[in-house]
Design an enzyme around this catalytic site. Structure first.
Site, short mmCIF file in Angstrom:
data_model
loop_
_atom_site.label_atom_id
_atom_site.label_comp_id
_atom_site.label_asym_id
_atom_site.label_seq_id
_atom_site.Cartn_x
_atom_site.Cartn_y
_atom_site.Cartn_z
NE ARG A 27 -0.12 -8.47 14.04
CZ ARG A 27 0.95 -9.24 14.18
NH1 ARG A 27 1.28 -9.75 15.37
NH2 ARG A 27 1.71 -9.52 13.14
CE1 TYR A 64 -6.64 -5.32 7.19
CE2 TYR A 64 -6.13 -4.10 5.22
CZ TYR A 64 -6.94 -4.33 6.28
OH TYR A 64 -8.07 -3.59 6.43
CD GLU A 65 -1.80 -3.87 9.95
OE1 GLU A 65 -0.66 -4.03 10.43
OE2 GLU A 65 -2.11 -2.89 9.28
N GLY A 66 -0.30 -9.10 9.33
CA GLY A 66 0.05 -10.46 9.74
C GLY A 66 -1.10 -11.38 9.44
#
Lengths: 597, 597
Positions: free
Chosen positions: A296, A440-442
């Site tokens: 993140r 992406y990555e949450g």
């Protein structure tokens, strides 16, 4: 053709004059990272980004990756050669553990470089970035034997890594995942299922690809509490580290996507592939989050990196393109028109981006320092403190940086008018590439929920208090300096908005959790603005000190002060509207029936 | 696959219940446009958009246009057939003059439909939109003979039209243009030069293409005061209207661009092509601005149209995709997860978009009414009043709608997570297509400058006073209704910010014009927000009247009130930060040396 110049002087200003590294000089990694060595590494890495990676950025976009009928994936022309140079230069191993062949430098140094690589070629840089994420997970939860077997070749870049979470029907809610892991007699597992959106899932850059795959064992709970993490190599690995048989997995298709065409985003099929449990069974999410938290921060840097390179190209254009006359009278009287940088609205876009880029760079490096300190600081209290701080700021760096990265790339594109919309100038690629980082990555919505729902209340709000105390300290120190007043005044107002919004949430979100969700994104942006305001105050203070001491390039420091004042006068005041949105609550937001949409 | 449903009920609500059309019932056009006829046209046009245009939207994006070696351009599969249906349906001639074969309906009705066509297929709709712009110029400044020769076949769609302004070295600053027009003995001109970014410049949809080209005559001033406008047909036209020889012009290349792939954006080469002066010599810019002002409103509608269709698809996804649980407890207890529309941050994006879309639709139709009234109102005073109002709001509708169109398409894309980033779902196309609208027909920065530097001060600020009086009247009427208070309170605050920002500009921009430029974009957004707040107040009032009278679908009106309150509580408060930006002035913004960027 777009160009790129690594902002080495700016990174060094932050490392040497803004971050107070003196107390850490004896810590592992820091003791080796002398200012001279760091300057040399950044200069060399910047050159690599400018000369090797950047020229391949448009190539990657236009060629994309190709999948042949047998599932092999070929990267764009030049990517293999660049990857070889990348690994030979040891660029992926800077902050790696010496025991595994890494150079043991602080994460701080690697992060400064990561920005350059991303600016130069985001799609390329994702290959080594994903590898570092996979290494982090194996180091955190793998057995010593697993670490010894997998980490050294990954750190060298000879092997690469991936993260396999998402499935067609689930991404955010991993409790729903369906990939199965069946235990075998030899202690391994047979992995079966389909994963989608797998960055760097299959390619021709590395000898082997180590997939980290989330899957459920047959007798585990059918929820997030039943997910385990597995190492699933493309080629099985013999105990002596030599490559074995091809594993039963493959790339079923490449996703056709808006941007990052240079990175192979794969549908991955696991057809009874051999995998090895890494970490405790049913505790896969914990390991995944270790990898994810590092990732993140890296994604946040993508926001900064794309904003930076887009801004550089917009500024170059704005200095050269002549069109119209300055409102205040001709600036280029000999010519038929003035360069468009004389127009205040063009300036506005460039200044907005610049004030973000420089502030975000400082916050990013401050965050990287916390990552280092969380691991190597001298006392458990100091390690905990750094861990609290970076835990709190991770969703902000991911969410705020990537929202602004996209917005600023769009601003930069706008400076070129119609030329920004056509492929040739490369600006629209920055926008398309930057867009993924918000997802992406949450998604950024998940980041906002993580911030408001988890990071704020954790340990009774300890992390937020720690961070606010840092800002108060900086404000108190600065209050003796009248030249900083425009910045301290604005930051105090921003801080007041943050306090107000926080108190509103404390009073209204416990009884009605939708109030937390409704204001979460506004809160994240509010915190991002205050965080950048804090960094700008520190930078302005450092610039004043240098000016007063008459060291270095006075113009550089004067520009820092101007940009700090611009941030304070034009950007930071946005905190008030975010506070208003938090305090507006969920009522009007949730009132419509779902069917009405 | 993306879908589209034309918001006919919403358009009709605005036409029938919000806009007060009764006083205009006897005017030309309005007298024919009975509510029943309008409802039938919108239903039929909506169906055409949904069933014919929308299914070609992704086709146009993936196929693009193809140019063969001889310069011929082929549009995407299905475009020719759809264009034939479009012309046979008379969709381009709705508001055309009956004398030229048009149906003579108000512009208002055509605008409502234009939104549907743009939502369904923006790249396609640009072909007829450009034709309408060219018609507007010929009607405004052409001779009766030119009008008779060119307008009827263009209105029918048998011929299409283009606008040729931009050259490689100039777009905004037309004084720099180099295309030459040499007078010939027969009264025609030989046009020589290169134009770029020419939308619909060459294609296979119509029998002939009528290019309107800006060029300079040899002995004219080398500035904006020496530009004339020419009709330059692809095929020369015999006096009887039959097609003659191929003219010396052609498409030199197709631009490769971020979006609107379905529209042929051409480099046009004029190699001594035969052209005809239209309007007065050296007064070409005036004619161009007639065409441009109509086009700017159309581009504003593109912002709305893309926001609308993207929002519809995001809402459909959010109602169906299950992921996670509502913060307030499971909503779909029987399933393993809830639809993501339960999550407040997903709701936030959908509500932001909805509140914009419905407010913008009302403002767009209000604007279209002014366009009609400026032409057909009973008295010169009423015509002038309408002309003042639409002149003032044109840059706002163009700039604010397209900024928000892109932002909202991005929001909508975000609702789909990773699925929003891949081509398949069509969301990223909406973003790429929406992006151009911020750039062409004058970048949004130019719109802001037109607003602040030209439209505000014009006639001593008459237009702004007129418009503010309209809003004050609406507020005074509403103040007797306590149920409207959340909206009136918020709108009064917004109006206060607008007054403050206006007064600041009056005091600070005359002496230092950079202050006007520096705050222009903030001012444009501030005005856009107040304009939408005004429309929301009118819509909320209409909804209350209908609820009190118990006519129609109560749910529809309740939803209007909820959305109006959401606009008031969550979006309108943003005016304060725009005011702060205007009042921050140019000092910090302009302080850096150009070389420092």
């Amino acid at each position: 053709m777009p160009t790129y110049k690594a902002p080495v002087a700016d990174s060094l200003f932050i490392l040497n004059e803004v971050l107070n590294l003196a107390p850490y000089a004896e810590l592992p990694g820091f003791s080796e990272a002398s200012p001279d060595l760091v300057a040399a590494i950044l200069a060399e890495g910047g050159k690599f980004a400018e000369e090797v990676l950047q020229p391949l950025n448009q190539v990657g976009d236009s060629h994309g990756c190709q999948r042949s009928a047998d599932g092999k994936v070929t990267t764009a022309p030049g990517f293999r050669e660049a990857y070889t140079q990348f690994t030979e230069g040891g660029w992926g191993a800077l902050a790696g553990k010496p025991a595994f062949g890494g150079q043991g430098l602080p994460h701080l140094v690697a992060s400064a470089l990561e920005e350059y690589f991303i600016s130069a070629n985001m799609a390329f840089t994702m290959y080594p970035m994903l590898t570092l994420g996979a290494i982090a997970a194996i180091e955190a939860v793998g057995t010593p034997a697993q670490q010894q077997l997998f980490v050294p070749p990954m750190l060298s870049g000879r092997w690469s890594g991936t993260m396999n979470l998402t499935e067609p029907h689930c991404g955010t809610d991993l409790g729903l995942l369906r990939t199965r892991a069946e235990p075998q007699a030899d202690g391994s597992y047979r992995i079966t299922g389909t994963k989608i959106f797998i960055s760097s899932g299959e390619h021709d850059l590395s000898e082997n690809i180590i997939h980290l795959v989330l899957a459920k064992m047959p007798d585990s709970p059918d929820s997030v509490k039943g997910i385990s993490l597995f190492i699933v190599p493309k080629f099985l690995v013999n105990p002596d580290g030599t490559p074995g048989a091809r594993n039963a997995l493959g790339c079923g298709a490449l996703e056709k996507k808006m941007g990052i065409h240079g990175n192979a985003t794969c549908v991955m099929n696991y057809d009874g592939a051999t995998g090895y449990l890494v970490g405790e069974r049913d505790k896969g999410l914990r390991a995944m989050f270790i990898m994810m938290n590092a990732a993140r921060l890296g994604v946040g840097v993508q926001g900064l990196g794309q904003s930076e390179v887009a801004t550089q190209n917009a500024a170059n254009y704005a200095r050269e393109r002549v069109q119209g006359r300055a409102l205040s009278g001709p600036q280029n009287a000999a010519g038929k028109a003035d360069p468009i940088i004389v127009h205040p609205d063009v300036r506005r876009m460039l200044m907005n981006n610049r004030a973000f880029n420089e502030g975000a760079r400082a916050l990013m490096l401050w965050g990287a320092l916390q990552v280092d300190l969380a691991q190597v600081a001298a006392t458990p209290e100091e390690r905990q403190r750094a861990d609290d701080l970076i835990g709190l700021l991770t969703p902000v760096i991911k969410g705020y940086f990537t929202d602004l990265g996209y917005q600023n790339a769009t601003n930069a594109q706008q400076c070129l008018g119609g030329h920004g919309y056509v492929r040739e100038w490369g600006m629209e690629q920055f926008v398309r590439d930057a867009r993924i980082a918000m997802i992406y990555e949450g998604t950024n919505g998940i980041q906002a929920l993580d911030l408001v729902g988890r990071k704020l209340p954790m340990n009774g709000g300890r992390a937020l208090r720690l961070w606010l105390t840092e800002i108060e300290t900086a404000l108190n120190t600065a209050s003796a300096e009248p030249r900083l007043q425009p910045i301290t005044d604005s930051l105090r107002r921003g801080l007041g908005d943050l306090h107000g919004a926080t108190q509103w949430l404390m009073r209204n979100a416990l009884t009605k959790p939708d109030n937390a969700g409704a204001g979460s994104m506004a809160y994240l942006h509010l915190m991002g603005l205050v965080a950048l305001g804090h960094q700008w105050l520190l930078m302005a203070g450092a610039a004043l000190r240098a000016l007063d001491a008459q060291t270095g390039d006075a113009g550089f420091y004067q520009n820092k002060l101007i940009t700090a004042r611009y941030f304070a006068s034009h950007l930071l005041p946005e905190t008030s509207v975010h506070r208003a949105r938090v305090e507006a609550g969920a009522e009007n937001l949730m009132a419509l029936e779902a069917a009405a949409f």
